[in-house]
Scaffold this motif. Structure first.
Motif, PDB file in Angstrom:
ATOM      1  N   LEU A  94       0.842  -1.202   0.000  1.00  0.00           N
ATOM      2  CA  LEU A  94       0.000   0.000   0.000  1.00  0.00           C
ATOM      3  C   LEU A  94       0.870   1.242   0.000  1.00  0.00           C
ATOM      4  N   GLU A  95       0.630   2.131  -0.935  1.00  0.00           N
ATOM      5  CA  GLU A  95       1.286   3.438  -0.893  1.00  0.00           C
ATOM      6  C   GLU A  95       0.416   4.344  -0.039  1.00  0.00           C
ATOM      7  N   HIS A  96       0.874   4.614   1.168  1.00  0.00           N
ATOM      8  CA  HIS A  96       0.031   5.363   2.103  1.00  0.00           C
ATOM      9  C   HIS A  96       0.873   5.941   3.226  1.00  0.00           C
ATOM     10  N   ASP A  97       0.358   6.994   3.831  1.00  0.00           N
ATOM     11  CA  ASP A  97       0.946   7.566   5.047  1.00  0.00           C
ATOM     12  C   ASP A  97       0.314   6.843   6.227  1.00  0.00           C
ATOM     13  N   ILE A  98       1.120   6.186   7.032  1.00  0.00           N
ATOM     14  CA  ILE A  98       0.594   5.384   8.131  1.00  0.00           C
ATOM     15  C   ILE A  98      -0.250   6.208   9.095  1.00  0.00           C
ATOM     16  N   LEU A  99       0.063   7.494   9.219  1.00  0.00           N
ATOM     17  CA  LEU A  99      -0.646   8.324  10.192  1.00  0.00           C
ATOM     18  C   LEU A  99      -2.097   8.591   9.802  1.00  0.00           C
ATOM     19  N   SER A 100      -2.420   8.397   8.522  1.00  0.00           N
ATOM     20  CA  SER A 100      -3.802   8.599   8.085  1.00  0.00           C
ATOM     21  C   SER A 100      -4.471   7.283   7.665  1.00  0.00           C
ATOM     22  N   LEU A 101      -3.804   6.171   7.898  1.00  0.00           N
ATOM     23  CA  LEU A 101      -4.354   4.870   7.511  1.00  0.00           C
ATOM     24  C   LEU A 101      -5.438   4.443   8.502  1.00  0.00           C
ATOM     25  N   ASP A 102      -6.526   3.889   7.987  1.00  0.00           N
ATOM     26  CA  ASP A 102      -7.662   3.465   8.809  1.00  0.00           C
ATOM     27  C   ASP A 102      -7.411   2.052   9.328  1.00  0.00           C
ATOM     28  N   LEU A 103      -6.940   1.940  10.558  1.00  0.00           N
ATOM     29  CA  LEU A 103      -6.630   0.637  11.137  1.00  0.00           C
ATOM     30  C   LEU A 103      -7.898  -0.166  11.423  1.00  0.00           C
ATOM     31  N   GLN A 104      -8.975   0.530  11.770  1.00  0.00           N
ATOM     32  CA  GLN A 104     -10.246  -0.163  12.015  1.00  0.00           C
ATOM     33  C   GLN A 104     -10.712  -0.889  10.751  1.00  0.00           C
ATOM     34  N   LYS A 105     -10.602  -0.212   9.622  1.00  0.00           N
ATOM     35  CA  LYS A 105     -11.023  -0.812   8.357  1.00  0.00           C
ATOM     36  C   LYS A 105     -10.169  -2.028   8.027  1.00  0.00           C
ATOM     37  N   LEU A 106      -8.860  -1.920   8.225  1.00  0.00           N
ATOM     38  CA  LEU A 106      -7.963  -3.039   7.935  1.00  0.00           C
ATOM     39  C   LEU A 106      -8.257  -4.234   8.832  1.00  0.00           C
ATOM     40  N   ALA A 107      -8.484  -3.966  10.116  1.00  0.00           N
ATOM     41  CA  ALA A 107      -8.792  -5.050  11.049  1.00  0.00           C
ATOM     42  C   ALA A 107     -10.115  -5.711  10.692  1.00  0.00           C
ATOM     43  N   HIS A 108     -11.085  -4.890  10.292  1.00  0.00           N
ATOM     44  CA  HIS A 108     -12.395  -5.427   9.904  1.00  0.00           C
ATOM     45  C   HIS A 108     -12.261  -6.312   8.668  1.00  0.00           C
ATOM     46  N   GLU A 109     -11.506  -5.848   7.676  1.00  0.00           N
ATOM     47  CA  GLU A 109     -11.306  -6.627   6.453  1.00  0.00           C
ATOM     48  C   GLU A 109     -10.547  -7.916   6.732  1.00  0.00           C
ATOM     49  N   SER A 110      -9.664  -7.884   7.743  1.00  0.00           N
ATOM     50  CA  SER A 110      -8.859  -9.055   8.083  1.00  0.00           C
ATOM     51  C   SER A 110      -9.605 -10.028   8.987  1.00  0.00           C
ATOM     52  N   GLY A 111     -10.694  -9.538   9.587  1.00  0.00           N
ATOM     53  CA  GLY A 111     -11.478 -10.396  10.473  1.00  0.00           C
ATOM     54  C   GLY A 111     -10.856 -10.588  11.837  1.00  0.00           C
ATOM     55  N   GLN A 112      -9.864  -9.767  12.174  1.00  0.00           N
ATOM     56  CA  GLN A 112      -9.179  -9.878  13.468  1.00  0.00           C
ATOM     57  C   GLN A 112      -8.307  -8.643  13.695  1.00  0.00           C
ATOM     58  N   PRO A 113      -7.920  -8.393  14.946  1.00  0.00           N
ATOM     59  CA  PRO A 113      -6.972  -7.302  15.202  1.00  0.00           C
ATOM     60  C   PRO A 113      -5.647  -7.598  14.502  1.00  0.00           C
ATOM     61  N   ILE A 114      -4.960  -6.547  14.087  1.00  0.00           N
ATOM     62  CA  ILE A 114      -3.727  -6.701  13.334  1.00  0.00           C
ATOM     63  C   ILE A 114      -2.500  -6.593  14.234  1.00  0.00           C
ATOM     64  N   THR A 115      -1.385  -7.122  13.752  1.00  0.00           N
ATOM     65  CA  THR A 115      -0.092  -6.951  14.404  1.00  0.00           C
ATOM     66  C   THR A 115       0.692  -5.927  13.595  1.00  0.00           C
ATOM     67  N   VAL A 116       1.112  -4.861  14.250  1.00  0.00           N
ATOM     68  CA  VAL A 116       1.831  -3.788  13.568  1.00  0.00           C
ATOM     69  C   VAL A 116       3.326  -3.950  13.820  1.00  0.00           C
ATOM     70  N   MET A 117       4.099  -3.885  12.766  1.00  0.00           N
ATOM     71  CA  MET A 117       5.545  -3.946  12.956  1.00  0.00           C
ATOM     72  C   MET A 117       6.238  -2.992  11.994  1.00  0.00           C
ATOM     73  N   GLY A 118       7.488  -2.682  12.279  1.00  0.00           N
ATOM     74  CA  GLY A 118       8.202  -1.807  11.372  1.00  0.00           C
ATOM     75  C   GLY A 118       9.425  -1.163  11.987  1.00  0.00           C
ATOM     76  N   ASN A 119      10.304  -0.721  11.110  1.00  0.00           N
ATOM     77  CA  ASN A 119      11.461   0.091  11.468  1.00  0.00           C
ATOM     78  C   ASN A 119      11.012   1.534  11.299  1.00  0.00           C
ATOM     79  N   LEU A 120      10.627   2.169  12.403  1.00  0.00           N
ATOM     80  CA  LEU A 120       9.947   3.465  12.314  1.00  0.00           C
ATOM     81  C   LEU A 120      10.880   4.607  11.929  1.00  0.00           C
ATOM     82  N   PRO A 121      10.454   5.450  10.996  1.00  0.00           N
ATOM     83  CA  PRO A 121      11.199   6.681  10.726  1.00  0.00           C
ATOM     84  C   PRO A 121      11.239   7.514  12.010  1.00  0.00           C
TER      85      PRO A 121
END
Length: 283
Positions: A94-121
Protein backbone atom coordinates in the motif's frame (compact mmCIF):
# COMPACT_ATOMS: atom_id res chain seq x y z
CA UNK A 1 18.43 -9.82 -0.60
CA UNK A 2 20.64 -7.34 -2.45
CA UNK A 3 22.39 -4.72 -0.32
CA UNK A 4 20.50 -1.41 0.10
CA UNK A 5 23.38 0.56 -1.42
CA UNK A 6 23.44 -1.63 -4.54
CA UNK A 7 19.64 -1.70 -4.87
CA UNK A 8 19.24 2.04 -4.60
CA UNK A 9 22.08 2.67 -7.03
CA UNK A 10 20.62 0.21 -9.56
CA UNK A 11 17.26 2.02 -9.45
CA UNK A 12 18.94 5.44 -9.40
CA UNK A 13 17.43 6.25 -6.04
CA UNK A 14 18.76 7.55 -2.74
CA UNK A 15 17.72 7.28 0.88
CA UNK A 16 15.58 10.29 1.72
CA UNK A 17 16.68 11.99 4.91
CA UNK A 18 13.44 13.96 5.14
CA UNK A 19 11.54 10.66 5.45
CA UNK A 20 13.96 9.27 8.04
CA UNK A 21 14.99 6.40 5.75
CA UNK A 22 17.61 4.01 7.14
CA UNK A 23 17.47 0.52 5.65
CA UNK A 24 18.56 -2.74 7.28
CA UNK A 25 21.68 -4.03 5.54
CA UNK A 26 21.49 -7.71 6.46
CA UNK A 27 18.51 -10.06 5.97
CA UNK A 28 19.75 -11.97 9.04
CA UNK A 29 19.01 -8.93 11.22
CA UNK A 30 15.41 -8.85 10.00
CA UNK A 31 15.10 -12.61 10.53
CA UNK A 32 16.33 -12.26 14.13
CA UNK A 33 13.80 -9.49 14.80
CA UNK A 34 10.91 -11.54 13.42
CA UNK A 35 12.08 -14.61 15.35
CA UNK A 36 12.35 -12.62 18.60
CA UNK A 37 8.83 -11.30 17.99
CA UNK A 38 7.55 -14.87 17.59
CA UNK A 39 5.35 -13.97 14.61
CA UNK A 40 2.73 -16.68 14.08
CA UNK A 41 1.00 -18.07 11.00
CA UNK A 42 -2.35 -16.83 12.35
CA UNK A 43 -1.27 -13.17 12.43
CA UNK A 44 -2.05 -10.39 9.98
CA UNK A 45 0.99 -8.12 9.81
CA UNK A 46 0.80 -4.43 8.97
CA UNK A 47 4.32 -3.22 8.30
CA UNK A 48 5.04 0.50 8.64
CA UNK A 49 7.64 1.82 6.19
CA UNK A 50 8.41 -1.36 4.27
CA UNK A 51 11.26 0.36 2.42
CA UNK A 52 13.34 -2.19 0.51
CA UNK A 53 11.56 -5.17 2.02
CA UNK A 54 14.00 -6.63 4.57
CA UNK A 55 11.43 -6.97 7.36
CA UNK A 56 8.63 -7.58 4.87
CA UNK A 57 10.29 -10.71 3.49
CA UNK A 58 11.20 -12.02 6.94
CA UNK A 59 7.64 -11.48 8.19
CA UNK A 60 6.08 -13.05 5.06
CA UNK A 61 7.95 -16.29 5.79
CA UNK A 62 6.02 -16.66 9.05
CA UNK A 63 2.78 -14.67 9.00
CA UNK A 64 -0.52 -15.61 7.39
CA UNK A 65 -0.88 -12.24 5.69
CA UNK A 66 1.39 -9.20 5.28
CA UNK A 67 0.29 -5.68 4.32
CA UNK A 68 3.34 -3.55 3.57
CA UNK A 69 2.77 0.21 3.86
CA UNK A 70 5.24 2.57 2.19
CA UNK A 71 4.83 6.32 1.83
CA UNK A 72 7.68 6.88 -0.63
CA UNK A 73 6.20 6.42 -4.12
CA UNK A 74 9.66 5.97 -5.66
CA UNK A 75 10.31 2.85 -3.58
CA UNK A 76 7.08 1.03 -4.46
CA UNK A 77 8.26 -0.55 -7.77
CA UNK A 78 11.56 -1.55 -6.18
CA UNK A 79 9.78 -3.09 -3.18
CA UNK A 80 7.39 -5.05 -5.39
CA UNK A 81 10.31 -6.31 -7.49
CA UNK A 82 12.17 -7.51 -4.40
CA UNK A 83 9.08 -9.30 -3.11
CA UNK A 84 8.52 -10.97 -6.47
CA UNK A 85 12.18 -12.03 -6.69
CA UNK A 86 11.88 -13.69 -3.29
CA UNK A 87 8.59 -15.43 -4.11
CA UNK A 88 6.30 -13.24 -2.00
CA UNK A 89 4.12 -11.62 -4.64
CA UNK A 90 1.09 -12.26 -2.38
CA UNK A 91 2.25 -9.51 0.00
CA UNK A 92 -0.07 -6.50 -0.32
CA UNK A 93 1.78 -3.24 -0.90
CA UNK A 94 0.00 0.00 0.00
CA UNK A 95 1.29 3.44 -0.89
CA UNK A 96 0.03 5.36 2.10
CA UNK A 97 0.95 7.57 5.05
CA UNK A 98 0.59 5.38 8.13
CA UNK A 99 -0.65 8.32 10.19
CA UNK A 100 -3.80 8.60 8.08
CA UNK A 101 -4.35 4.87 7.51
CA UNK A 102 -7.66 3.47 8.81
CA UNK A 103 -6.63 0.64 11.14
CA UNK A 104 -10.25 -0.16 12.02
CA UNK A 105 -11.02 -0.81 8.36
CA UNK A 106 -7.96 -3.04 7.94
CA UNK A 107 -8.79 -5.05 11.05
CA UNK A 108 -12.39 -5.43 9.90
CA UNK A 109 -11.31 -6.63 6.45
CA UNK A 110 -8.86 -9.05 8.08
CA UNK A 111 -11.48 -10.40 10.47
CA UNK A 112 -9.18 -9.88 13.47
CA UNK A 113 -6.97 -7.30 15.20
CA UNK A 114 -3.73 -6.70 13.33
CA UNK A 115 -0.09 -6.95 14.40
CA UNK A 116 1.83 -3.79 13.57
CA UNK A 117 5.54 -3.95 12.96
CA UNK A 118 8.20 -1.81 11.37
CA UNK A 119 11.46 0.09 11.47
CA UNK A 120 9.95 3.46 12.31
CA UNK A 121 11.20 6.68 10.73
CA UNK A 122 12.57 8.72 13.63
CA UNK A 123 10.53 11.80 12.70
CA UNK A 124 7.13 10.12 13.20
CA UNK A 125 7.90 7.54 15.90
CA UNK A 126 6.05 9.31 18.71
CA UNK A 127 3.08 10.05 16.46
CA UNK A 128 2.84 6.37 15.50
CA UNK A 129 2.83 5.35 19.17
CA UNK A 130 0.02 7.81 19.91
CA UNK A 131 -1.99 6.54 16.91
CA UNK A 132 -1.63 2.92 18.04
CA UNK A 133 -2.71 3.82 21.57
CA UNK A 134 -5.78 5.60 20.24
CA UNK A 135 -6.67 2.75 17.87
CA UNK A 136 -5.53 -0.15 20.06
CA UNK A 137 -8.95 -1.83 19.89
CA UNK A 138 -7.92 -2.89 16.37
CA UNK A 139 -4.31 -3.79 17.15
CA UNK A 140 -3.29 -7.13 18.62
CA UNK A 141 0.27 -6.05 19.36
CA UNK A 142 3.16 -4.08 17.90
CA UNK A 143 6.80 -4.94 17.18
CA UNK A 144 8.56 -1.67 16.47
CA UNK A 145 12.11 -0.47 16.05
CA UNK A 146 12.88 2.91 17.62
CA UNK A 147 15.94 5.02 18.13
CA UNK A 148 17.37 3.73 21.40
CA UNK A 149 16.67 6.94 23.32
CA UNK A 150 12.96 6.84 22.55
CA UNK A 151 12.79 3.11 23.31
CA UNK A 152 14.30 3.83 26.73
CA UNK A 153 11.75 6.58 27.32
CA UNK A 154 8.83 4.30 26.51
CA UNK A 155 10.11 1.65 28.94
CA UNK A 156 11.26 4.07 31.66
CA UNK A 157 10.23 3.65 35.28
CA UNK A 158 8.97 6.44 37.58
CA UNK A 159 11.77 8.46 39.12
CA UNK A 160 14.06 8.20 36.11
CA UNK A 161 15.05 11.07 33.87
CA UNK A 162 13.65 9.31 30.79
CA UNK A 163 10.18 8.83 32.32
CA UNK A 164 7.66 11.14 30.67
CA UNK A 165 4.27 11.56 29.03
CA UNK A 166 4.55 8.74 26.52
CA UNK A 167 5.96 6.40 29.19
CA UNK A 168 2.85 6.84 31.34
CA UNK A 169 0.28 6.73 28.54
CA UNK A 170 1.73 3.64 26.86
CA UNK A 171 2.43 1.73 30.07
CA UNK A 172 -1.15 2.37 31.16
CA UNK A 173 -2.54 0.33 28.29
CA UNK A 174 0.29 -1.99 27.25
CA UNK A 175 3.00 -4.36 28.44
CA UNK A 176 6.38 -3.42 26.90
CA UNK A 177 9.61 -5.36 26.60
CA UNK A 178 12.88 -4.96 24.73
CA UNK A 179 13.21 -7.73 22.13
CA UNK A 180 16.69 -6.85 20.89
CA UNK A 181 19.07 -4.00 20.19
CA UNK A 182 20.31 -3.14 16.70
CA UNK A 183 23.60 -1.30 16.24
CA UNK A 184 23.82 1.75 13.98
CA UNK A 185 26.24 -0.03 11.63
CA UNK A 186 23.47 -2.47 10.66
CA UNK A 187 21.75 0.28 8.64
CA UNK A 188 22.34 2.11 5.38
CA UNK A 189 22.74 5.02 5.54
CA UNK A 190 24.23 4.64 9.00
CA UNK A 191 22.28 6.69 11.60
CA UNK A 192 24.01 8.50 14.43
CA UNK A 193 22.50 6.31 17.15
CA UNK A 194 21.69 2.66 17.88
CA UNK A 195 18.15 1.31 17.79
CA UNK A 196 16.05 -1.04 19.89
CA UNK A 197 13.13 -3.27 18.99
CA UNK A 198 10.20 -3.20 21.43
CA UNK A 199 7.42 -5.71 21.79
CA UNK A 200 4.23 -3.85 22.76
CA UNK A 201 1.29 -6.00 23.83
CA UNK A 202 -1.89 -4.04 24.41
CA UNK A 203 -3.76 -5.11 27.54
CA UNK A 204 -7.08 -6.87 27.13
CA UNK A 205 -8.11 -5.65 30.58
CA UNK A 206 -6.71 -2.53 32.26
CA UNK A 207 -6.61 -2.25 36.03
CA UNK A 208 -7.07 0.22 37.51
CA UNK A 209 -9.16 1.66 34.69
CA UNK A 210 -9.31 5.44 34.42
CA UNK A 211 -12.77 6.96 34.19
CA UNK A 212 -11.99 9.45 31.43
CA UNK A 213 -9.07 8.61 29.14
CA UNK A 214 -9.11 11.98 27.37
CA UNK A 215 -8.80 13.77 30.70
CA UNK A 216 -6.10 11.27 31.73
CA UNK A 217 -3.97 12.45 28.79
CA UNK A 218 -4.64 16.11 29.64
CA UNK A 219 -3.61 15.59 33.27
CA UNK A 220 -0.39 13.85 32.19
CA UNK A 221 0.40 16.59 29.67
CA UNK A 222 -0.19 19.28 32.29
CA UNK A 223 1.92 17.48 34.88
CA UNK A 224 4.88 17.04 32.54
CA UNK A 225 4.39 20.39 30.80
CA UNK A 226 6.93 22.06 33.05
CA UNK A 227 9.01 19.30 34.64
CA UNK A 228 10.82 21.58 37.07
CA UNK A 229 7.60 22.74 38.67
CA UNK A 230 5.86 20.99 41.54
CA UNK A 231 2.71 19.09 40.66
CA UNK A 232 0.58 21.77 42.28
CA UNK A 233 2.03 24.51 40.10
CA UNK A 234 2.17 22.36 36.96
CA UNK A 235 -1.51 21.36 37.26
CA UNK A 236 -2.59 24.91 38.11
CA UNK A 237 -0.89 26.20 34.98
CA UNK A 238 -1.71 23.28 32.67
CA UNK A 239 -5.34 22.81 33.71
CA UNK A 240 -6.72 26.36 34.05
CA UNK A 241 -10.14 25.26 35.39
CA UNK A 242 -8.37 23.98 38.52
CA UNK A 243 -6.33 26.97 39.56
CA UNK A 244 -3.84 26.81 42.41
CA UNK A 245 -6.37 25.98 45.12
CA UNK A 246 -8.09 23.36 43.01
CA UNK A 247 -4.75 21.74 42.18
CA UNK A 248 -3.92 21.57 45.88
CA UNK A 249 -7.32 20.10 46.70
CA UNK A 250 -7.21 17.30 44.09
CA UNK A 251 -3.65 16.32 44.98
CA UNK A 252 -4.48 16.10 48.65
CA UNK A 253 -7.62 14.08 47.94
CA UNK A 254 -5.60 11.69 45.74
CA UNK A 255 -3.07 11.25 48.54
CA UNK A 256 -0.25 12.84 46.53
CA UNK A 257 2.18 15.31 48.11
CA UNK A 258 1.66 18.61 46.19
CA UNK A 259 5.40 19.32 46.16
CA UNK A 260 6.22 16.17 44.21
CA UNK A 261 7.09 16.36 40.53
CA UNK A 262 5.46 14.52 37.63
CA UNK A 263 8.32 12.08 37.02
CA UNK A 264 7.88 10.59 40.51
CA UNK A 265 4.26 9.49 39.99
CA UNK A 266 3.42 5.93 39.01
CA UNK A 267 0.88 5.11 36.31
CA UNK A 268 -1.64 4.11 38.99
CA UNK A 269 -1.15 7.42 40.79
CA UNK A 270 -1.91 9.27 37.55
CA UNK A 271 -5.08 7.18 37.20
CA UNK A 272 -6.17 8.03 40.76
CA UNK A 273 -5.34 11.71 40.25
CA UNK A 274 -7.34 11.87 37.01
CA UNK A 275 -10.43 10.37 38.65
CA UNK A 276 -10.23 12.94 41.44
CA UNK A 277 -9.74 15.79 38.93
CA UNK A 278 -12.79 14.61 37.00
CA UNK A 279 -14.95 14.54 40.15
CA UNK A 280 -13.68 18.02 41.08
CA UNK A 281 -14.42 19.49 37.62
CA UNK A 282 -17.86 17.81 37.43
CA UNK A 283 -19.07 19.33 40.70
Amino acid sequence: MTSPHTLLAAWELRARKELGQNFLKQPSTAEKIVKAADIGADEVILEIGAGLGALTIAAARRAGRVIAVEKDRQLIPLLKAELLANGFEQVEVLEHDILSLDLQKLAHESGQPITVMGNLPYNISSQVVVKLIQERAFVRRAVLMFQKELAERLCAAPGSKAYGRLSVILQYCAHIRVLREVKAEMFFPRPKVDSAVLGINFKTAIAPLVGDETLFVRVIQAAFGQRRKTLRNALAGGLPPLGSEGALAVLQQAGIEPRRRAETLSVNEFVALTDVVKAYLDR
